[in-house]
Design a protein around this motif. Sequence first.
Motif, PDB file in Angstrom:
ATOM      1  N   GLU A  99       0.861  -1.231   0.081  1.00  0.00           N
ATOM      2  CA  GLU A  99      -0.006  -0.062  -0.056  1.00  0.00           C
ATOM      3  C   GLU A  99       0.898   1.215  -0.035  1.00  0.00           C
ATOM      4  N   CYS A 100       1.919   1.200   0.928  1.00  0.00           N
ATOM      5  CA  CYS A 100       2.873   2.299   0.629  1.00  0.00           C
ATOM      6  C   CYS A 100       3.431   2.726  -0.622  1.00  0.00           C
ATOM      7  N   ARG A 101       3.944   1.611  -1.306  1.00  0.00           N
ATOM      8  CA  ARG A 101       4.416   1.847  -2.525  1.00  0.00           C
ATOM      9  C   ARG A 101       3.462   2.076  -3.526  1.00  0.00           C
ATOM     10  N   ASP A 102       2.218   1.717  -3.511  1.00  0.00           N
ATOM     11  CA  ASP A 102       0.901   2.229  -4.218  1.00  0.00           C
ATOM     12  C   ASP A 102       1.010   3.803  -3.910  1.00  0.00           C
ATOM     13  N   ILE A 103       0.973   4.082  -2.947  1.00  0.00           N
ATOM     14  CA  ILE A 103       0.630   5.432  -2.270  1.00  0.00           C
ATOM     15  C   ILE A 103       1.849   6.337  -2.878  1.00  0.00           C
ATOM     16  N   LEU A 104       2.795   5.935  -2.636  1.00  0.00           N
ATOM     17  CA  LEU A 104       4.132   6.728  -3.179  1.00  0.00           C
ATOM     18  C   LEU A 104       4.044   6.529  -4.752  1.00  0.00           C
ATOM     19  N   ASN A 105       3.807   5.540  -5.576  1.00  0.00           N
ATOM     20  CA  ASN A 105       3.766   5.604  -6.828  1.00  0.00           C
ATOM     21  C   ASN A 105       2.397   6.648  -7.372  1.00  0.00           C
ATOM     22  N   ALA A 106       1.362   6.794  -6.717  1.00  0.00           N
ATOM     23  CA  ALA A 106       0.337   7.679  -6.871  1.00  0.00           C
ATOM     24  C   ALA A 106       0.895   9.024  -6.785  1.00  0.00           C
ATOM     25  N   ALA A 107       1.731   9.251  -5.728  1.00  0.00           N
ATOM     26  CA  ALA A 107       2.209  10.515  -5.276  1.00  0.00           C
ATOM     27  C   ALA A 107       2.917  10.817  -6.432  1.00  0.00           C
ATOM     28  N   ASP A 108       4.132  10.121  -6.709  1.00  0.00           N
ATOM     29  CA  ASP A 108       5.151  10.294  -7.883  1.00  0.00           C
ATOM     30  C   ASP A 108       4.374  10.897  -8.888  1.00  0.00           C
ATOM     31  N   ILE A 109       3.188  10.007  -9.396  1.00  0.00           N
ATOM     32  CA  ILE A 109       2.419  10.394 -10.645  1.00  0.00           C
ATOM     33  C   ILE A 109       1.788  11.620 -10.557  1.00  0.00           C
ATOM     34  N   GLN A 110       1.078  11.918  -9.369  1.00  0.00           N
ATOM     35  CA  GLN A 110       0.481  13.328  -9.177  1.00  0.00           C
ATOM     36  C   GLN A 110       1.484  14.247  -9.167  1.00  0.00           C
ATOM     37  N   ALA A 111       2.648  14.058  -8.553  1.00  0.00           N
ATOM     38  CA  ALA A 111       3.841  15.129  -8.370  1.00  0.00           C
ATOM     39  C   ALA A 111       4.266  15.280  -9.746  1.00  0.00           C
ATOM     40  N   ALA A 112       4.211  14.385 -10.549  1.00  0.00           N
ATOM     41  CA  ALA A 112       4.813  14.694 -11.975  1.00  0.00           C
ATOM     42  C   ALA A 112       3.960  15.592 -12.717  1.00  0.00           C
ATOM     43  N   SER A 113       2.614  15.177 -12.673  1.00  0.00           N
ATOM     44  CA  SER A 113       1.377  15.726 -13.196  1.00  0.00           C
ATOM     45  C   SER A 113       1.463  17.167 -12.761  1.00  0.00           C
ATOM     46  N   ILE A 114       1.589  17.441 -11.387  1.00  0.00           N
ATOM     47  CA  ILE A 114       1.939  18.965 -10.726  1.00  0.00           C
ATOM     48  C   ILE A 114       2.912  19.743 -11.423  1.00  0.00           C
ATOM     49  N   VAL A 115       3.821  18.992 -11.477  1.00  0.00           N
ATOM     50  CA  VAL A 115       5.336  19.747 -12.187  1.00  0.00           C
ATOM     51  C   VAL A 115       4.992  19.916 -13.651  1.00  0.00           C
ATOM     52  N   GLU A 116       4.394  18.869 -14.406  1.00  0.00           N
ATOM     53  CA  GLU A 116       4.275  19.255 -15.932  1.00  0.00           C
ATOM     54  C   GLU A 116       3.270  20.430 -16.051  1.00  0.00           C
ATOM     55  N   GLU A 117       2.106  20.482 -15.268  1.00  0.00           N
ATOM     56  CA  GLU A 117       1.176  21.572 -15.275  1.00  0.00           C
ATOM     57  C   GLU A 117       2.006  22.874 -14.964  1.00  0.00           C
ATOM     58  N   ALA A 118       2.802  22.965 -13.834  1.00  0.00           N
ATOM     59  CA  ALA A 118       3.632  24.118 -13.491  1.00  0.00           C
ATOM     60  C   ALA A 118       4.670  24.349 -14.698  1.00  0.00           C
ATOM     61  N   ARG A 119       5.166  23.500 -15.212  1.00  0.00           N
ATOM     62  CA  ARG A 119       6.159  23.811 -16.248  1.00  0.00           C
ATOM     63  C   ARG A 119       5.182  24.369 -17.405  1.00  0.00           C
ATOM     64  N   SER A 120       3.915  23.904 -17.781  1.00  0.00           N
ATOM     65  CA  SER A 120       3.258  24.495 -18.903  1.00  0.00           C
ATOM     66  C   SER A 120       2.786  25.898 -18.400  1.00  0.00           C
ATOM     67  N   GLU A 121       2.307  26.066 -17.360  1.00  0.00           N
ATOM     68  CA  GLU A 121       1.944  27.346 -16.813  1.00  0.00           C
ATOM     69  C   GLU A 121       3.092  28.364 -16.983  1.00  0.00           C
ATOM     70  N   ALA A 122       4.308  28.012 -16.521  1.00  0.00           N
ATOM     71  CA  ALA A 122       5.450  28.739 -16.835  1.00  0.00           C
ATOM     72  C   ALA A 122       5.727  29.139 -18.008  1.00  0.00           C
ATOM     73  N   GLU A 123       5.624  28.268 -18.854  1.00  0.00           N
ATOM     74  CA  GLU A 123       5.930  28.531 -20.351  1.00  0.00           C
ATOM     75  C   GLU A 123       4.842  29.456 -20.778  1.00  0.00           C
ATOM     76  N   ARG A 124       3.727  29.240 -20.702  1.00  0.00           N
ATOM     77  CA  ARG A 124       2.429  30.235 -21.067  1.00  0.00           C
ATOM     78  C   ARG A 124       2.824  31.667 -20.445  1.00  0.00           C
ATOM     79  N   ILE A 125       3.378  31.969 -19.066  1.00  0.00           N
ATOM     80  CA  ILE A 125       3.542  33.058 -18.585  1.00  0.00           C
ATOM     81  C   ILE A 125       4.629  33.541 -19.388  1.00  0.00           C
ATOM     82  N   LEU A 126       5.686  32.991 -19.558  1.00  0.00           N
ATOM     83  CA  LEU A 126       6.824  33.277 -20.274  1.00  0.00           C
ATOM     84  C   LEU A 126       6.595  33.804 -21.496  1.00  0.00           C
ATOM     85  N   GLN A 127       5.728  32.995 -22.434  1.00  0.00           N
ATOM     86  CA  GLN A 127       5.359  33.477 -23.708  1.00  0.00           C
ATOM     87  C   GLN A 127       4.649  34.726 -23.662  1.00  0.00           C
ATOM     88  N   ARG A 128       3.763  34.939 -22.563  1.00  0.00           N
ATOM     89  CA  ARG A 128       2.872  36.203 -22.706  1.00  0.00           C
ATOM     90  C   ARG A 128       3.917  37.097 -22.313  1.00  0.00           C
TER      91      ARG A 128
END
Length: 192
Positions: A17-46
Amino acid sequence: MAIEDIFRALEEQADSECRDILNAADIQAASIVEEARSEAERILQRKLDAVEESVRARAGKIVNDARLEAKRALAQVREQLVNEVFDAAASRLRALRETAEYERVFRGLAEEALAGADGPCVVTVAPQDAELAKKVLGDLGVQAEVKTEDGMSGGLIVSLHGGRVVRKNTFESRLLKVRTSAESAVAEILTR
């Protein structure tokens, strides 16, 4: 042993269960990092677009200011050249009085100014031209009072009908007429 097996099973289940939670957390963290990166690129482009637009506007203003300054400089040069040309022409016309040609030129100006004149008239000339005017008027059979005026470089002014009709046929008036049309021609030539 049964308790040990239960504890081991619970421990394995907890690890899973810890591995599953950590995997889910890693996936969610990667998603948050990707979304933050995309938002940063949009802000930078603007920001880049805004800076580019600002730079483009400033460059356009600089170019327009330079064009306007070039047009002003061209207008000054054109005016200076036209002034020099007409000053030289006026000087040459003043010098014409000292040549043998002047009597013929004066006669032509007088004939033109007096064409169709009816009734008494007053002819105004430069003091140096008074005798020549009397001679030319006599040759043309015109009865006129001859007056003198300082500052005329050549030619004559004819006043008819008590001064209601004035015909200027002086070097100055001729140059002024030519200058008006010549300035536009010079401007056209210089803007090609």
